[in-house]
Enzyme design. Structure first.
Site, PDB file in Angstrom:
ATOM      1  N   HIS A 115     -18.843  -0.759  48.405  1.00  0.00           N
ATOM      2  CA  HIS A 115     -17.618  -1.096  47.304  1.00  0.00           C
ATOM      3  C   HIS A 115     -16.556  -0.938  48.369  1.00  0.00           C
ATOM      4  O   HIS A 115     -15.541  -0.292  48.049  1.00  0.00           O
ATOM      5  CB  HIS A 115     -17.382  -0.357  46.400  1.00  0.00           C
ATOM      6  N   GLU A 131     -22.926   2.675  40.687  1.00  0.00           N
ATOM      7  CA  GLU A 131     -22.622   2.977  42.159  1.00  0.00           C
ATOM      8  C   GLU A 131     -22.380   4.595  42.429  1.00  0.00           C
ATOM      9  O   GLU A 131     -22.101   5.284  41.345  1.00  0.00           O
ATOM     10  CB  GLU A 131     -21.127   2.489  42.498  1.00  0.00           C
TER      11      GLU A 131
HETATM   12  P1  NAI Z   1      -8.419 -13.149  39.651  1.00  0.00           P
HETATM   13  O1  NAI Z   1      -8.223 -12.317  38.214  1.00  0.00           O
HETATM   14  O2  NAI Z   1      -7.278 -13.467  40.231  1.00  0.00           O
HETATM   15  O3  NAI Z   1      -9.585 -14.229  39.545  1.00  0.00           O
HETATM   16  C1  NAI Z   1     -10.722 -14.150  38.813  1.00  0.00           C
HETATM   17  C2  NAI Z   1     -10.801 -15.552  38.317  1.00  0.00           C
HETATM   18  O4  NAI Z   1     -12.267 -15.730  37.792  1.00  0.00           O
HETATM   19  C3  NAI Z   1      -9.765 -16.139  37.307  1.00  0.00           C
HETATM   20  O5  NAI Z   1      -9.673 -17.354  37.916  1.00  0.00           O
HETATM   21  C4  NAI Z   1     -10.791 -16.410  36.153  1.00  0.00           C
HETATM   22  O6  NAI Z   1     -10.347 -17.579  35.299  1.00  0.00           O
HETATM   23  C5  NAI Z   1     -12.230 -16.606  36.521  1.00  0.00           C
HETATM   24  N1  NAI Z   1     -13.304 -16.638  35.487  1.00  0.00           N
HETATM   25  C6  NAI Z   1     -13.342 -15.570  34.796  1.00  0.00           C
HETATM   26  N2  NAI Z   1     -14.572 -15.506  33.978  1.00  0.00           N
HETATM   27  C7  NAI Z   1     -15.175 -16.493  34.486  1.00  0.00           C
HETATM   28  C8  NAI Z   1     -16.602 -17.041  34.421  1.00  0.00           C
HETATM   29  N3  NAI Z   1     -17.317 -16.767  33.375  1.00  0.00           N
HETATM   30  N4  NAI Z   1     -16.826 -18.090  35.053  1.00  0.00           N
HETATM   31  C9  NAI Z   1     -16.158 -18.502  36.133  1.00  0.00           C
HETATM   32  N5  NAI Z   1     -14.781 -18.190  36.408  1.00  0.00           N
HETATM   33  C10 NAI Z   1     -14.467 -17.158  35.770  1.00  0.00           C
HETATM   34  O7  NAI Z   1      -9.163 -11.749  40.092  1.00  0.00           O
HETATM   35  P2  NAI Z   1      -9.087 -11.609  41.757  1.00  0.00           P
HETATM   36  O8  NAI Z   1      -7.878 -10.612  42.068  1.00  0.00           O
HETATM   37  O9  NAI Z   1      -9.414 -12.571  42.411  1.00  0.00           O
HETATM   38  O10 NAI Z   1     -10.396 -10.571  41.881  1.00  0.00           O
HETATM   39  C11 NAI Z   1     -11.905 -10.961  41.462  1.00  0.00           C
HETATM   40  C12 NAI Z   1     -12.810  -9.922  41.493  1.00  0.00           C
HETATM   41  O11 NAI Z   1     -12.966  -9.172  42.643  1.00  0.00           O
HETATM   42  C13 NAI Z   1     -12.609  -9.063  40.497  1.00  0.00           C
HETATM   43  O12 NAI Z   1     -13.826  -8.497  39.736  1.00  0.00           O
HETATM   44  C14 NAI Z   1     -12.060  -7.668  41.004  1.00  0.00           C
HETATM   45  O13 NAI Z   1     -12.319  -6.449  40.484  1.00  0.00           O
HETATM   46  C15 NAI Z   1     -13.058  -7.861  42.364  1.00  0.00           C
HETATM   47  N6  NAI Z   1     -12.343  -6.899  43.570  1.00  0.00           N
HETATM   48  C16 NAI Z   1     -13.298  -6.190  44.290  1.00  0.00           C
HETATM   49  C17 NAI Z   1     -12.858  -5.671  45.441  1.00  0.00           C
HETATM   50  C18 NAI Z   1     -13.963  -4.998  46.372  1.00  0.00           C
HETATM   51  O14 NAI Z   1     -13.472  -3.936  46.928  1.00  0.00           O
HETATM   52  N7  NAI Z   1     -15.142  -5.540  46.482  1.00  0.00           N
HETATM   53  C19 NAI Z   1     -11.439  -5.503  45.819  1.00  0.00           C
HETATM   54  C20 NAI Z   1     -10.784  -6.196  44.962  1.00  0.00           C
HETATM   55  C21 NAI Z   1     -11.086  -6.993  43.793  1.00  0.00           C
END
Ligand code: NAI
Length: 399
Positions: free
Chosen positions: A283, A260
């Site tokens: 982002h 990015e």
């Molecule tokens: P979280 O930790 O609550 O959920 C992630 C889920 O993915 C968990 O349930 C985990 O078991 C699952 N997981 C892990 N590896 C996996 C795989 N290989 N296959 C299937 N499931 C898998 O995280 P949250 O808070 O929901 O965030 C999700 C993503 O969003 C993160 O990468 C975070 O960095 C990103 N994010 C992006 C933002 C943006 O501005 N675009 C803002 C906030 C978060």
């Protein structure tokens, strides 16, 4: 007096939390500082609040001798040397949930717009064309949304999508309680073949690098849509580009990229630029006024609870102790090396100073032990100095 220093234009909601609790000495800086300026700003600070640009490394912690706790007013904590902080007895907090809703709303909005081919139609009307047609435009109602990663954000997206009439499937490596009428699917490939819109909500890192590669994209339903607002490394961008060009996928929304731009002056280098029915955003999935305000409040509350009660629930680098009411006349927090006999030594010392232990909580994590002890007796400066002088002690404070 507790000195609180907040960097990087943290939302005023944070300061409001501190001031409302009687912590008036709050110093704010509009930007991130580095080197000597940062060290000077941290001199005498007990609490530091940063966002993603302030680097707190071992050298900074070594000099910031009064620092007791750090708050990252954001999600990521890569900018902090968490191990160095823990070894100095400094818990670090962040805001893992405050922008969940912002990301979830954006994803649902993008799914609806892409199903209607609005990005492409919008561009055409701006160019002066009036292509009034229903070709390739669908309602979200009755379509299947496939969520990869059913964590905080993924499960919220599912709830919102159901209220728009979508059928929700999810795939997660862990067993997750399905919310609403969502269904879990164990095979990623089968799952991809069923979804009209696939949205990714997994963490970054090597375990999910190129999770959606050429093979996974080929397994997706012809005409499907891919949304990625998780981490840029999760999607093989050249493979996505090929699938959009060939028409195998009908659209995409990408908020995060493998590389990015570092500033607004740098351009995004991506083959997806200029493609039809593709939404590209910088982002900003979690970036809303509401999320900034929530982050300010969420992290400030955690910092306040640590300084007023020693609670470390939700820390990212430290033994976690939940809130409990103070039981005795005074509360002592003691951070020590996690070695055999540490608690015995602490209790003996307290006994020698005539303190009666009313309640005690201990948790350990790695090399660190953390005890909150409520005592009856006279906890003088001399007692605290005595506890600090013991060789196992990393830090000791009276709350
Ligand atoms: P979280 O930790 O609550 O959920 C992630 C889920 O993915 C968990 O349930 C985990 O078991 C699952 N997981 C892990 N590896 C996996 C795989 N290989 N296959 C299937 N499931 C898998 O995280 P949250 O808070 O929901 O965030 C999700 C993503 O969003 C993160 O990468 C975070 O960095 C990103 N994010 C992006 C933002 C943006 O501005 N675009 C803002 C906030 C978060």
């Amino acid at each position: 007096m507790t000195r609180i220093v907040l960097f990087e234009n943290i939302h005023p909601s944070a300061k409001e939390v501190f001031v409302a609790s009687g912590f008036d000495e709050v110093v704010t800086y509009p930007g991130a500082l580095t080197g000597t300026e940062l060290r000077e700003a941290l001199r005498g600070a007990h609490v530091a609040g940063i966002r993603s640009r302030t680097q707190l490394d071992q050298a900074v912690f070594a000099e910031a001798v009064d620092l007791r706790v750090v708050g990252c007013f954001c999600i990521g904590t890569n900018q902090v040397d968490l191990e160095a902080a823990a070894l100095k007895g400094i818990p670090v907090f962040n805001a893992p949930f405050s922008n969940t809703r912002s990301v979830a709303e954006l994803v649902l909005g993008e799914a609806i717009l892409l199903l209607r081919r609005i990005p492409e139609k919008n561009a055409r009307v701006h160019e002066g064309y009036w292509d009034k047609t229903a070709d390739g435009a669908y309602e979200a109602r009755g379509k299947t949304l496939g969520i990869v990663g059913y964590g905080n954000i993924g499960s919220q997206v599912g709830i919102l999508a159901e209220s728009a009439g979508m059928r929700v499937l999810y795939h997660d490596i862990e067993a997750k309680l399905p919310l609403g009428n969502a269904h879990a699917t164990s095979s990623l490939k089968k799952f991809l073949a069923q979804a009209d819109v696939v949205t990714l909500h997994v963490p970054g890192g090597k375990d999910t690098a190129n999770l959606i590669d050429a093979e996974a994209i080929a397994a997706m339903k012809p005409g499907a849509i891919l949304i990625n607002a998780s981490r840029g490394t999760v999607v093989d961008i050249p493979a996505l580009h090929r699938a959009l060009k060939s028409g195998h996928l009908s659209g995409a929304a990408i908020d995060v990229f493998p590389v990015e731009p570092k500033s607004r002056d740098e351009a995004l280098d991506s083959p997806l630029r200029g493609m039809q029915n593709v939404i590209l955003t910088p982002h900003i999935g979690g970036s809303t006024q509401e999320s900034q305000e929530n982050i300010g409040r969420e992290v400030a509350e955690k910092l306040k609870r640590f300084i007023t009660s020693g609670t470390t629930k939700g820390t990212v680098n430290f033994p976690e102790i939940s809130y409990h009411e103070q039981a005795g006349a005074a509360r002592i927090i003691h951070i020590h090396q996690n070695v055999p006999g540490a608690m015995g030594a602490l209790s003996n010392l307290m006994g020698e100073y005539g303190l009666n232990i009313v309640s005690q909580q201990l948790q350990t994590r790695g090399k660190i032990g953390y005890a909150i002890t409520d005592v009856d007796g006279d906890v003088t400066d001399q007692v605290i100095e005595g506890l600090r002088a013991h060789p196992i002690t990393i830090r000791c404070n009276l709350i």
